[in-house]
Design an enzyme around this catalytic site. Structure first.
Site, PDB file in Angstrom:
ATOM      1  N   LYS A 285      38.664  59.894  83.029  1.00  0.00           N
ATOM      2  CA  LYS A 285      38.309  60.459  84.459  1.00  0.00           C
ATOM      3  C   LYS A 285      37.067  59.891  84.861  1.00  0.00           C
ATOM      4  CE  LYS A 285      38.624  64.368  87.599  1.00  0.00           C
ATOM      5  NZ  LYS A 285      38.679  65.735  87.743  1.00  0.00           N
TER       6      LYS A 285
ATOM      7  N   SER B 121      42.363  67.052  90.532  1.00  0.00           N
ATOM      8  CA  SER B 121      41.540  66.320  91.039  1.00  0.00           C
ATOM      9  C   SER B 121      41.633  64.943  89.939  1.00  0.00           C
ATOM     10  CB  SER B 121      39.849  66.568  90.991  1.00  0.00           C
ATOM     11  OG  SER B 121      39.297  67.083  90.131  1.00  0.00           O
TER      12      SER B 121
ATOM     13  N   GLY C 190      38.713  72.002  86.559  1.00  0.00           N
ATOM     14  CA  GLY C 190      37.846  73.014  87.063  1.00  0.00           C
ATOM     15  C   GLY C 190      38.732  73.914  87.792  1.00  0.00           C
ATOM     16  N   GLY C 191      39.785  73.713  88.194  1.00  0.00           N
ATOM     17  CA  GLY C 191      40.763  74.536  89.084  1.00  0.00           C
ATOM     18  C   GLY C 191      42.131  74.225  88.690  1.00  0.00           C
ATOM     19  N   GLY C 192      42.442  73.856  87.561  1.00  0.00           N
ATOM     20  CA  GLY C 192      43.589  73.455  87.507  1.00  0.00           C
ATOM     21  C   GLY C 192      43.789  71.742  87.591  1.00  0.00           C
ATOM     22  N   SER C 193      42.682  71.109  87.414  1.00  0.00           N
ATOM     23  CA  SER C 193      42.544  69.491  87.899  1.00  0.00           C
ATOM     24  C   SER C 193      42.931  68.750  86.934  1.00  0.00           C
ATOM     25  CB  SER C 193      41.192  69.315  88.161  1.00  0.00           C
ATOM     26  OG  SER C 193      40.871  70.069  89.387  1.00  0.00           O
TER      27      SER C 193
END
Length: 591
Positions: free
Chosen positions: A194, A270, A291-294
């Site tokens: 990524k 993301s 970071g939030g389900g990315s």
């Protein structure tokens, strides 16, 4: 009329419009409803209304700024102790030794089987047998990526890839196999990274057009160095939602990474490109940042495994510091076994002052054991579990029932209070950390270089104050205690991975980016505890909706319980893998 009251009326209009005709409201439609109210102001005050759950909360707990977990011996079943000083190649071999023995089938024997993505061990066996070489795979990979951009709907898998560098690595790997000296089973295996993780010779853009200019990449991140030390071929930097500030994976600068199961649909974000390349068969594994389900969101939407370890388990050195207390390097893979092998290669502490409380012992799950782990209890919060589309609810319920019935495991009904407050506290935290990390650059930045969605997000992030941040950290402490109480009754929390399957990409979003509050909330609904509380979590594909779009089931574990999580995910995968479907966009690099 006060601006606060005006925004309330606008929200009522938006709600009424949605209920009346079911349409998706675009940026400018919302703007028009606001009768000229600036879009940034509107978004900010929408947020203010919502954040009342955090700002006005009465909290006695002290703030918890980092979700560090002290080591507790969990007495996990069917595990093997691994030397914490073992090298990455040694750890990879240990992981392979923990996998079930499989028949040494040739690639020709596997062709007629039901759909399966090629695994790390498939590549390794093919290279060792001489049926194919890493150089040949690299050439096929390059051709496939080029072809993917020629579609009527370009797949936009990568932000950057360097054919010369890929071929150089592949040639070196081919020579090692010719000498009979591969470094590990990962030698010659294509792995994508990524574009939030440093990786030479590429700039680290974070999905922007400017960040790499003010923060040059000076070398490989720790996780990338460890993969290279195992001989893996690093094939490029995958697409991502700009600055990780959204859930769709649509990037106005580098294109929308499209879902291989339906290129008209989102991948989720993301880590959008990483999920898509694995789903499409270009790589058996890719790295993301969660970071939030990315990692877990796009993995679920693209029908692959997404694994996020305990906070601190994988060094964060060389990762963009956009969300340092909630973001963690994660793994996207075609199978749980491949996620395990890469996890084995990259986990472990760096000799640095990085905050961590890594356990003194390292355990790997014995997935080859004839003795199944027993007496597993799943915590299920029914109201929360069912807060998703009917197709997801039915599919995930059936999968959980099948799992418990097959292995005689049990489900315990629990309540997880204040979930919405936790989601908002996490949003305040990740937003504040992102805004702070970029603050010195944003002062000089021309906002025209940002997509509309990133501009809106950064405007909201920058509006949070210190008092709100402290309240959010108090909520983190409270939720940690709530979850510890749940884990006293059960081993694993289970829930769908997302509340909706992949939704359509709209043309206007391709140029501006997208902030879809309704779908965004549905996508992150089940993600937050893993990040905000630093808990390990894994998503496994368990079925499809009526349109053929993948559905994932998520397991969230106690701190440091990766071996148990992998046992359970492996068991779930075994029950579903024969029904896995081939994506519409798929590349076969081995045969």
């Amino acid at each position: 009329m006060t601006l606060f009251r005006k925004v309330q009326k606008i929200l009522q209009k938006i709600s009424q419009r949605r209920k009346r005709d079911g349409t998706r409201l675009k940026f400018m439609q919302i703007y028009n409803l606001g009768h000229g109210l600036d879009m940034f102001q509107l978004t900010y005050y929408i947020s203010v209304l919502t954040f009342k759950l955090v700002s006005n909360a009465t909290l006695e707990e002290s703030p918890m700024f980092v979700p560090l977990h002290p080591f507790v011996d969990l007495n996990e079943q069917e595990v093997e102790h691994i030397d914490s000083e073992a090298s990455p190649p040694e750890r990879v071999q240990h992981a392979i030794n923990c996998l079930p023995l499989t028949l040494e089938k040739s690639l020709n024997d596997l062709k007629s089987s039901c759909f399966r993505r090629w695994t790390i061990l498939d590549y390794s066996r093919a290279y060792n047998s001489g049926e194919i070489t890493p150089r040949m795979v690299a050439e096929r990979f390059i051709d496939a990526v080029r072809e993917s951009y020629s579609h009527p709907l370009p797949m936009s898998f990568f932000i950057n890839y360097d054919t010369e560098d890929i071929l150089r690595q592949a040639t070196e790997s081919t020579l090692r196999y010719e000498r009979g000296e591969p470094i590990s089973a990962l030698d010659g295996v294509p792995i994508a990274i990524k574009d939030e993780i440093d990786c030479s010779p590429y700039p680290t853009t974070g999905g922007t057009k400017w960040l790499h200019k003010v923060r040059p990449c000076k070398g490989d991140a720790c996780c990338v160095m460890r993969l290279r030390s195992c001989g893996a071929i690093i094939v490029g930097k995958t697409n991502m939602h700009e600055l990780g500030a959204g859930t769709s994976g649509i990037n106005p600068h580098y294109g929308a990474a499209r879902n291989p199961y339906d290129p008209n649909k989102i991948t989720g974000g993301s880590s959008s490109g990483s999920a898509a390349v694995v789903s499409a068969g270009l790589c058996p594994v890719a790295l993301g940042v969660d970071g939030g389900g990315s990692v877990r969101m796009p993995a679920s939407l693209c029908g692959v495994v997404g694994f996020k370890p305990t906070f601190g388990r994988i060094p964060h050195s060389g990762v963009l510091p956009l969300n340092w207390t909630v973001g963690m390097v994660g793994i996207l893979a075609g199978t749980l076994e491949d996620a395990f092998i890469v996890y084995a290669a990259i986990n472990g502490q760096l000799p640095s002052n990085q905050p961590t409380t890594l356990p003194p012992k390292v355990y790997f799950p014995l997935l080859n054991s004839t003795n199944l782990i027993s007496d597993i209890k799943f915590a299920r919060y029914g109201e929360w579990f069912n807060d998703c589309s009917d197709e997801i609810r039915i599919c995930c319920s059936n999968a959980l029932h099948l799992l418990c019935e097959r292995y005689k495991w049990k489900t315990v009904e629990v309540t997880i209070p204040e979930i919405e407050a936790m989601r908002l506290a996490h949003y305040m935290t990740i937003g504040s950390e992102c805004s702070t990390s970029l603050s010195s650059h944003l002062e000089k930045l021309d906002f025209a270089e940002l997509g509309w969605d990133a501009r809106v997000a950064l405007s909201v992030y920058g509006a949070f104050n210190g008092k709100e941040y402290l309240k959010a950290q108090k909520i983190r402490n409270r939720q940690m205690q709530i979850h510890n109480n749940i884990f006293a009754k059960a081993d694993i929390i289970v829930a769908p991975t997302t509340g909706v399957t992949a939704y359509s990409i709209f043309d206007d979003a391709l140029k501006t980016g997208e902030l879809d509050y309704i779908n965004g909330a549905a996508l992150v609904r089940y993600q937050i505890a893993g990040n905000f509380l630093g808990l390990p979590a894994v998503t496994v594909p368990v079925g499809y909706d009526k349109a053929g779009l993948p559905i994932g089931l998520q397991f969230i574990g106690k701190p440091w319980s990766e071996p148990t999580l992998m046992h359970i995910a492996f068991a779930m995968q075994a029950l579903c893998i024969s029904d896995y479907r081939k994506p519409k966009i798929f590349y076969n690099l081995l045969t």
